[in-house]
Scaffold this motif. Structure first.
Motif, PDB file in Angstrom:
ATOM      1  N   ARG A   1       0.851  -1.197   0.000  1.00 29.22           N
ATOM      2  CA  ARG A   1       0.000   0.000   0.000  1.00 29.22           C
ATOM      3  C   ARG A   1       0.883   1.241   0.000  1.00 29.22           C
ATOM      4  O   ARG A   1       1.761   1.381   0.859  1.00 29.22           O
ATOM      5  N   GLU A   2       0.634   2.115  -0.961  1.00 24.90           N
ATOM      6  CA  GLU A   2       1.425   3.326  -1.076  1.00 24.90           C
ATOM      7  C   GLU A   2       1.113   4.294   0.075  1.00 24.90           C
ATOM      8  O   GLU A   2      -0.025   4.382   0.542  1.00 24.90           O
ATOM      9  N   ILE A   3       2.137   5.002   0.513  1.00 24.60           N
ATOM     10  CA  ILE A   3       1.967   6.058   1.517  1.00 24.60           C
ATOM     11  C   ILE A   3       2.137   7.387   0.791  1.00 24.60           C
ATOM     12  O   ILE A   3       3.212   7.676   0.262  1.00 24.60           O
ATOM     13  N   PRO A   4       1.108   8.206   0.710  1.00 25.75           N
ATOM     14  CA  PRO A   4       1.201   9.449  -0.068  1.00 25.75           C
ATOM     15  C   PRO A   4       2.178  10.443   0.545  1.00 25.75           C
ATOM     16  O   PRO A   4       2.459  10.407   1.752  1.00 25.75           O
ATOM     17  N   GLU A   5       2.661  11.329  -0.306  1.00 24.51           N
ATOM     18  CA  GLU A   5       3.503  12.436   0.130  1.00 24.51           C
ATOM     19  C   GLU A   5       2.762  13.743  -0.123  1.00 24.51           C
ATOM     20  O   GLU A   5       2.020  13.851  -1.096  1.00 24.51           O
ATOM     21  N   ALA A   6       2.973  14.708   0.750  1.00 29.71           N
ATOM     22  CA  ALA A   6       2.342  16.022   0.583  1.00 29.71           C
ATOM     23  C   ALA A   6       3.332  17.069   1.081  1.00 29.71           C
ATOM     24  O   ALA A   6       3.387  17.365   2.282  1.00 29.71           O
ATOM     25  N   TYR A   7       4.114  17.588   0.150  1.00 27.91           N
ATOM     26  CA  TYR A   7       5.125  18.582   0.493  1.00 27.91           C
ATOM     27  C   TYR A   7       4.927  19.843  -0.342  1.00 27.91           C
ATOM     28  O   TYR A   7       4.512  19.769  -1.499  1.00 27.91           O
ATOM     29  N   ARG A   8       5.286  20.966   0.257  1.00 24.16           N
ATOM     30  CA  ARG A   8       5.379  22.192  -0.511  1.00 24.16           C
ATOM     31  C   ARG A   8       6.764  22.258  -1.144  1.00 24.16           C
ATOM     32  O   ARG A   8       7.749  21.894  -0.491  1.00 24.16           O
ATOM     33  N   PRO A   9       6.875  22.718  -2.371  1.00 25.84           N
ATOM     34  CA  PRO A   9       8.201  22.806  -2.997  1.00 25.84           C
ATOM     35  C   PRO A   9       9.071  23.851  -2.321  1.00 25.84           C
ATOM     36  O   PRO A   9       8.636  24.980  -2.097  1.00 25.84           O
ATOM     37  N   VAL A  10      10.292  23.456  -1.974  1.00 24.72           N
ATOM     38  CA  VAL A  10      11.247  24.372  -1.345  1.00 24.72           C
ATOM     39  C   VAL A  10      12.078  25.010  -2.460  1.00 24.72           C
ATOM     40  O   VAL A  10      13.112  24.474  -2.881  1.00 24.72           O
ATOM     41  N   THR A  11      11.616  26.137  -2.971  1.00 24.13           N
ATOM     42  CA  THR A  11      12.282  26.810  -4.079  1.00 24.13           C
ATOM     43  C   THR A  11      12.299  28.311  -3.815  1.00 24.13           C
ATOM     44  O   THR A  11      11.696  28.800  -2.865  1.00 24.13           O
ATOM     45  N   GLY A  12      12.999  29.021  -4.700  1.00 23.45           N
ATOM     46  CA  GLY A  12      13.027  30.470  -4.618  1.00 23.45           C
ATOM     47  C   GLY A  12      14.192  30.978  -3.795  1.00 23.45           C
ATOM     48  O   GLY A  12      15.127  30.240  -3.447  1.00 23.45           O
ATOM     49  N   PRO A  13      14.163  32.258  -3.443  1.00 23.92           N
ATOM     50  CA  PRO A  13      15.231  32.842  -2.631  1.00 23.92           C
ATOM     51  C   PRO A  13      15.252  32.246  -1.231  1.00 23.92           C
ATOM     52  O   PRO A  13      14.324  31.548  -0.806  1.00 23.92           O
ATOM     53  N   LEU A  14      16.324  32.554  -0.482  1.00 15.38           N
ATOM     54  CA  LEU A  14      16.537  31.938   0.830  1.00 15.38           C
ATOM     55  C   LEU A  14      15.377  32.208   1.777  1.00 15.38           C
ATOM     56  O   LEU A  14      14.931  31.308   2.498  1.00 15.38           O
ATOM     57  N   ARG A  15      14.861  33.446   1.795  1.00 12.62           N
ATOM     58  CA  ARG A  15      13.765  33.749   2.723  1.00 12.62           C
ATOM     59  C   ARG A  15      12.534  32.898   2.427  1.00 12.62           C
ATOM     60  O   ARG A  15      11.888  32.377   3.358  1.00 12.62           O
ATOM     61  N   GLU A  16      12.208  32.735   1.146  1.00 14.67           N
ATOM     62  CA  GLU A  16      11.047  31.913   0.785  1.00 14.67           C
ATOM     63  C   GLU A  16      11.288  30.446   1.112  1.00 14.67           C
ATOM     64  O   GLU A  16      10.388  29.736   1.567  1.00 14.67           O
ATOM     65  N   ARG A  17      12.523  29.973   0.888  1.00 13.54           N
ATOM     66  CA  ARG A  17      12.840  28.576   1.207  1.00 13.54           C
ATOM     67  C   ARG A  17      12.725  28.328   2.708  1.00 13.54           C
ATOM     68  O   ARG A  17      12.229  27.277   3.138  1.00 13.54           O
ATOM     69  N   LEU A  18      13.204  29.289   3.508  1.00 11.75           N
ATOM     70  CA  LEU A  18      13.095  29.157   4.954  1.00 11.75           C
ATOM     71  C   LEU A  18      11.643  29.129   5.402  1.00 11.75           C
ATOM     72  O   LEU A  18      11.241  28.301   6.238  1.00 11.75           O
ATOM     73  N   ARG A  19      10.823  30.036   4.847  1.00 11.78           N
ATOM     74  CA  ARG A  19       9.415  30.099   5.222  1.00 11.78           C
ATOM     75  C   ARG A  19       8.707  28.782   4.880  1.00 11.78           C
ATOM     76  O   ARG A  19       7.927  28.255   5.695  1.00 11.78           O
ATOM     77  N   THR A  20       8.993  28.246   3.687  1.00  8.47           N
ATOM     78  CA  THR A  20       8.353  26.991   3.286  1.00  8.47           C
ATOM     79  C   THR A  20       8.810  25.836   4.163  1.00  8.47           C
ATOM     80  O   THR A  20       7.998  25.005   4.596  1.00  8.47           O
ATOM     81  N   ALA A  21      10.103  25.773   4.424  1.00 10.10           N
ATOM     82  CA  ALA A  21      10.640  24.676   5.227  1.00 10.10           C
ATOM     83  C   ALA A  21      10.055  24.658   6.630  1.00 10.10           C
ATOM     84  O   ALA A  21       9.779  23.593   7.195  1.00 10.10           O
ATOM     85  N   VAL A  22       9.835  25.822   7.204  1.00  9.08           N
ATOM     86  CA  VAL A  22       9.344  25.901   8.573  1.00  9.08           C
ATOM     87  C   VAL A  22       7.829  25.693   8.637  1.00  9.08           C
ATOM     88  O   VAL A  22       7.316  25.018   9.541  1.00  9.08           O
ATOM     89  N   ARG A  23       7.092  26.251   7.679  1.00  9.91           N
ATOM     90  CA  ARG A  23       5.630  26.226   7.745  1.00  9.91           C
ATOM     91  C   ARG A  23       4.991  25.009   7.084  1.00  9.91           C
ATOM     92  O   ARG A  23       3.790  24.775   7.271  1.00  9.91           O
TER      93      ARG A  23
END
Length: 399
Positions: A72-94
């Motif tokens: 049975r597959e286990i789904p993944e649900a991630y936001r893409p960590v892209t863009g400048p450093l501030r956007e990557r940090l915001r995505t990684a944390v939130r």
């Protein structure tokens, strides 16, 4: 007995991989602490997004291992960590997926040592005794215990790695947004194609028709014979314009689908490929070679028809896939398989050509993907070097 040994062997492989991953998780805790410490300083902020991406890869490997054991597959649900450093940090944390992975990683740090218990449970003589069919009572207890530990590891990992409903909903919204964009792009391309076909075909012939009728009116009184010839030409132009309009309509929804249904329409398409090249309206412009097409409908019993949009999408993607096979595969044979499922329509197109399909090289697969995405379907392309090329499509619908 052999089945039991085989299952215990699979469980042992699963647990050994789990033990290796647990050992890696113990080492990774150090990396995580370094990243957390470095994040306090501005210079170390770049470590945080990279650490989150590394955690995603580790969790993804565990998802694959668990899915391989449970089926049975286990789904993944991630936001893409892209863009400048501030956007990557915001995505990684939130990103809710970050919390899910961290929760699993901490829990795995606690229960990941369980697979190590199986290492002394496989004595060297167990396999030999199993092959001879002389399992001892002690070993008869060992094998179920190994399988039980593998089930326990998989159950806990699946429960911890499963995304939250909110994360799944967010991922679904993003997917539907991308699908809508593809559908809008496909719709725009279709409108431009129809406009081009009308402009270059029917419209040009109707203009010529109007001119001939005007000339015939002027010549009618002075030269009836010339007027008669002009009217004859006008009639031919009108018939050609009607033919062009029929081609345009057929490209939107082939009448043969209405008359014969999907199976009959696909078989007629296969017959035309066997006898001659299909028309440009059906398979796209360009030079194509003949193709012997086999249509299999073993898993497509008679019953209610799919919605018109689904049938049209299936018909056109088959036509496009066969055109690609004739143009690029180097094979003179192809196979189309239609199948019903409880949730939709399955289509498979296979050719025995050279394979190695490059979707970025204008192979026509982008159009197929957009057409299928507009109906929330899926496309899977398998084309190893040397062939064969297989295009599998799932179109959801209610029968």
């Amino acid at each position: 007995m052999r089945a039991t040994l085989r299952q215990a062997g699979r469980a042992t492989v699963h647990l050994l991989l789990a033990a290796a991953m647990a050992f890696g998780a113990y080492l990774f805790i150090t990396v995580l602490l370094i990243a957390a410490t470095g994040a306090v300083t501005v210079a170390g902020l770049w470590l945080l997004p990279e650490t989150v991406l590394l955690i995603r890869r580790i969790a993804g490997a565990k998802r694959q291992s668990t899915a391989s054991w449970t089926g049975r597959e286990i789904p993944e649900a991630y936001r893409p960590v892209t863009g400048p450093l501030r956007e990557r940090l915001r995505t990684a944390v939130r990103d809710p997926g970050t919390l899910t992975d961290l929760r699993w990683l901490v829990a795995y740090y606690a229960y990941g040592w369980l697979p190590l218990l199986t290492l002394p449970l496989w004595p060297a003589g167990l396999v030999v005794d199993g092959v001879r069919g002389a399992l001892l009572g002690r070993e008869a207890l060992v094998l179920p215990l190994i399988v039980r530990l593998a089930d326990l590891d998989a159950r806990w990992s699946a429960a911890l790695l499963r995304p939250s409903p909110e994360a799944l909903l967010e991922s679904r919204v993003e997917q539907l947004t991308a699908t809508r964009a593809d559908a809008v792009a496909a719709h725009g391309a279709e409108l431009r194609r129809i406009e081009r076909d009308l402009h270059d075909g029917a419209q040009a012939r109707l203009v010529a028709l109007s001119m001939r009728i005007g000339l015939a009116q002027r010549a009618y009184g002075a030269d009836p014979e010339t007027a008669r010839e002009l009217l004859t030409d006008a009639q031919e132009q009108a018939e050609e314009a009607l033919t062009e309009l029929r081609h345009v309509v057929r490209a939107i929804h082939p009448p043969i689908l209405t008359d014969r249904g999907l199976v009959g329409a696909v078989r007629a398409l296969a017959a035309r490929w066997a006898s001659s090249r299909p028309t440009a309206a059906e398979s796209g412009a360009g030079s194509t070679a003949g193709l012997r097409v086999t249509v299999r409908t073993d898993r497509f019993p008679d019953g209610p028809r799919a919605p018109a949009a689904v049938e049209a999408a299936a018909y056109f993607l088959i036509a496009e896939a066969l055109t690609n096979a004739a143009r690029h595969s180097g094979s003179d044979r192809a196979e189309v398989v239609l199948a019903r499922s409880r949730t939709g329509l399955s289509v498979s197109v296979r050719d025995d050509g050279g394979g190695g399909v490059d979707e970025s090289a204008g192979s026509g697969l982008l159009g197929i993907r957009r057409r299928v995405a507009a109906l929330d379907g899926t496309v899977r392309v398998t084309s190893p070097a040397g062939g064969p090329t297989v295009i599998e499509v799932e179109l959801p619908c209610v029968w």
